[in-house]
Design an enzyme around this catalytic site. Structure first.
Site, PDB file in Angstrom:
ATOM      1  N   SER A 170      20.766  37.353  37.478  1.00 34.21           N
ATOM      2  CA  SER A 170      20.030  37.391  36.999  1.00 34.21           C
ATOM      3  C   SER A 170      19.778  38.219  35.343  1.00 34.21           C
ATOM      4  CB  SER A 170      18.765  38.074  37.604  1.00 34.21           C
ATOM      5  OG  SER A 170      17.587  37.679  37.634  1.00 34.21           O
ATOM      6  N   HIS A 200      13.067  30.665  37.110  1.00 32.32           N
ATOM      7  CA  HIS A 200      12.321  31.289  37.958  1.00 32.32           C
ATOM      8  C   HIS A 200      10.409  32.111  37.672  1.00 32.32           C
ATOM      9  CE1 HIS A 200      10.847  35.320  41.035  1.00 32.32           C
ATOM     10  NE2 HIS A 200       9.841  34.320  41.294  1.00 32.32           N
ATOM     11  N   PHE A 256      10.052  43.486  37.846  1.00 26.74           N
ATOM     12  CA  PHE A 256      10.859  44.364  36.780  1.00 26.74           C
ATOM     13  C   PHE A 256      11.976  44.192  37.452  1.00 26.74           C
ATOM     14  CE2 PHE A 256       6.669  45.468  36.621  1.00 26.74           C
ATOM     15  CZ  PHE A 256       6.250  46.330  34.879  1.00 26.74           C
TER      16      PHE A 256
END
Ligand code: DX5
Ligand code: ZN
Length: 218
Positions: A10, A68, A145
């Protein structure tokens, strides 16, 4: 032979000032895909990447781009993300009232379709979507986050999703708070892919971090 999970890196935790290099580096380090968190400041409180950034970073890796989408009104912007270079588009049912149709649209573009489950979302949402999805993304933090703590109650949900999916060719990915401490538990619960930001980018040994998360090395 031991089956290792896939590691999806990510880039939310990457150094944004040198994003292209970061993506090339994690590709070189052996990640299986690049996870790109698109946030619009409405569906989630944070704002991150849009299609132009995805287009700009696309040449830096030949790995699949997992996009995403944490945005409202997916329908309107879907095509822009496809054109920008997404390989897999992952949507939240809360963001789109006609989720079945959106998943079908993604497939019509020739792309892989995924559904993301927030911590409070029932795993049974996927039961009538199994024919439309290639990927289930189980959120183990509230999205928005990086660097949050894994919500351990979600381990049970991973097991439920695995029991619904069985051996069908649908990837079960876990996103949020994945660390070296919990990765084995997540895999044992039935996940086939670990999405990790902080655990990969938190120091400079990307290859080491990826291989340790996979369980390849101690
Ligand atoms: C959270 C994102 C995650 C995030 C995970 O909203 O969907 O992909 O980057 O970051 P870590 O691994 O730091 O929890
Ligand atoms: Zn994500």
């Amino acid at each position: 032979m031991k089956q290792y999970p896939k590691i999806s890196s990510s880039i939310l935790s990457a150094n944004f000032a040198s994003l292209g290099k970061e993506i090339a580096d994690i590709t070189q380090a052996g990640a299986d895909s690049i996870h790109i968190d698109v946030m619009d400041g409405h569906f989630v409180p944070n704002i991150t990447f849009g299609p132009q950034i995805i287009k700009a970073i696309r040449p830096y890796s030949s790995l699949p781009f997992d996009v995403h989408l944490m945005i409202n009104d997916v329908d309107t912007s879907l095509e822009m993300f496809v054109t920008a270079g997404a390989d897999r588009l992952i949507v939240h049912p809360e963001a789109e009232p006609h989720i079945h149709r959106i998943l079908q649209r993604i497939k019509k573009f020739g792309k892989k379709a995924g559904i993301a489950l927030n911590p409070a979302t029932s795993p049974h949402v996927i039961e009538y979507l199994l024919g439309e999805i290639d990927y289930v993304l189980i959120m183990t933090v509230n999205p928005g986050f990086g660097g949050q703590n894994f919500i351990y109650q979600q381990l049970e949900k991973i097991k439920v999703v695995r029991s619904i999916v069985g051996t069908q060719p649908i990837e079960i990915a876990v996103d949020g708070g994945v660390t070296l401490e919990n990765s084995q538990q997540i895999i044992e619960a039935g996940a086939s892919t670990l999405v990790a930001g902080t655990a990969i980018f938190n120091n400079l040994g990307y290859e080491n971090n990826i291989r340790r998360l996979r369980g390849e090395i101690a």
